[in-house]
Design an enzyme around this catalytic site. Structure first.
Site, PDB file in Angstrom:
ATOM      1  N   LYS A 280       5.887  -7.807   0.557  1.00 13.96           N
ATOM      2  CA  LYS A 280       4.707  -7.173  -0.035  1.00 13.96           C
ATOM      3  C   LYS A 280       3.840  -8.156  -0.812  1.00 13.96           C
ATOM      4  O   LYS A 280       4.274  -9.213  -1.226  1.00 13.96           O
ATOM      5  CB  LYS A 280       5.126  -5.956  -0.880  1.00 13.96           C
ATOM      6  CG  LYS A 280       5.502  -4.786   0.053  1.00 13.96           C
ATOM      7  CD  LYS A 280       5.731  -3.482  -0.639  1.00 13.96           C
ATOM      8  CE  LYS A 280       6.032  -2.435   0.455  1.00 13.96           C
ATOM      9  NZ  LYS A 280       6.516  -1.174  -0.077  1.00 13.96           N
ATOM     10  N   ARG A 315      14.748  -1.459   2.458  1.00 13.80           N
ATOM     11  CA  ARG A 315      13.884  -1.456   3.652  1.00 13.80           C
ATOM     12  C   ARG A 315      13.315  -2.858   3.840  1.00 13.80           C
ATOM     13  O   ARG A 315      12.589  -3.344   2.959  1.00 13.80           O
ATOM     14  CB  ARG A 315      12.763  -0.431   3.441  1.00 13.80           C
ATOM     15  CG  ARG A 315      11.805  -0.270   4.604  1.00 13.80           C
ATOM     16  CD  ARG A 315      10.737   0.774   4.252  1.00 13.80           C
ATOM     17  NE  ARG A 315       9.848   1.000   5.369  1.00 13.80           N
ATOM     18  CZ  ARG A 315       8.798   0.252   5.662  1.00 13.80           C
ATOM     19  NH1 ARG A 315       8.496  -0.795   4.914  1.00 13.80           N
ATOM     20  NH2 ARG A 315       8.032   0.546   6.703  1.00 13.80           N
TER      21      ARG A 315
END
Ligand code: HH2
Length: 334
Positions: A280, A315
């Protein structure tokens, strides 16, 4: 004023004689931080924690899609989109997507998370029929290729979720935590499929414009608590609900860091906790690494901190890096 109880997690080698297991897993806690809006956190002994809060923090979590939640599980990301922030366009041809799905399983994924709509900041809405056309053939082809790994469908839309379940998916991952499509809760309830409720502030299109919170950790917790209640009222069993603070979804760098620092608070919801930090933007900001696919080491570092705080499902995009890190981390902390 509401009080919130955050277990201060210790690994097995450091546990004291009066520590208790966290969520029935391999981590422990013997102190709890009390959080309250407008007050400095305070650390208290377990004997000072209300019995009902202790019971929730200690209770074993039910298996999810046949997977035990007593040890961490890796969820491998497979985006069949042209525009996902880190792997967009790489797997939008069906055979490439299937090959990547099988590679993720071979690399150590316990769950595959297949998405047909990017939810990166600024992403545009994808109509349900287009999303179905992206994900369903890939799920069918993975099943036809003998893949038995639980498949999660990353969608906000009940129509897509239903089609994916029909094709062989067994979990739902709703980044809107039931707030996008009113048909999602009844679908999850009738299908009995486990569902991940992820916190997001605003819509992907605009969520990063000016996210604001009073106290980000407690606000996200309250929102997830409300959505868990809503799910239970719709007939979804708590045991089938996974919660996720939604790192990067309507959050600044400081918001993300506050959520990561306080992550173990979310065990108070009595559900398995999922964390998605992989590749991210904030990892790029912290490390200065611009290319999303080069943010592997930062992703592993922050993922391990999530595991240290007892997250049950991580994840990730880079399955091999995480599948290498996980048993090493387990060996030294177990
Ligand atoms: N993050 C993304 C998408 N889905 N689901 C959950 N439960 N938690 C997350 O943190 C999460 C998620 C964003 O990552 P990615 O799928 O790689 O990108 P995109 O949304 O651009 O497809």
């Amino acid at each position: 004023m509401t009080q919130y109880f955050r277990p201060l997690v210790t690994a097995a080698p450091d546990r004291s004689a009066h520590s208790v297991p966290l969520a029935g897993g391999g981590l422990f806690f013997d102190r709890v931080q009390i959080l309250e809006r407008g007050r400095a956190p305070e650390v208290i002994a377990l004997s000072d924690v209300p019995n009902d809060a202790m019971a929730v923090l200690m209770a074993s979590r039910a298996d999810i899609a046949g997977l035990s939640m007593t040890a961490p599980k890796l969820m491998g990301v497979l985006n069949v989109t042209p525009d996902s922030f880190s792997d967009g366009g790489k797997f939008d041809a069906r055979e490439d997507a299937v090959a990547q799905g099988l590679a993720l399983v071979k690399g150590g994924a316990d769950i595959l998370d297949i998405g047909g709509e990017s939810t990166r900041p600024g992403a545009s809405f994808v109509p349900a029929d287009e999303e179905i056309a992206r994900v369903v053939p890939v799920i069918e082809a993975l099943r036809a290729a003998g893949c038995e790994t639980p498949i999660s469908v990353d969608t906000r839309k009940a129509e897509v979720a239903k089609a994916a379940l029909g094709a062989g998916a067994s979990l739902l991952n709703d980044v809107s935590a039931l707030s996008f499509d009113p048909d999602m809760a009844p679908l999850a309830a009738t299908s009995g499929a486990p569902i991940c409720l992820m916190h997001a502030q605003g819509d992907p299109k605009t969520m990063q414009e000016q996210p604001e919170y009073g106290d980000v950790l407690l606000d996200v917790y309250d929102h997830l608590a409300a959505q868990v209640d809503l799910a239970i009222a719709a007939g979804i069993a708590r045991a089938q609900i996974i919660v996720d603070p939604g790192i990067g979804f309507g959050k600044t760098l400081d918001h993300n860091l506050a959520l990561l620092r306080g992550l173990s608070l979310f065990h108070g919801l009595g559900c398995a906790v999922l964390l998605g930090v992989s590749r991210k933007r904030f990892i790029g900001t912290l490390s200065g690494v611009e290319a999303a696919e080069a943010r592997v080491m930062g992703s592993v570092a922050i993922g391990l901190e999530g595991l240290r705080q007892g997250v049950q499902i991580l994840r990730v995009h880079d399955i091999e890096a995480h599948a290498q890190a996980l048993p090493c981390w387990q060996a030294v902390t177990g």
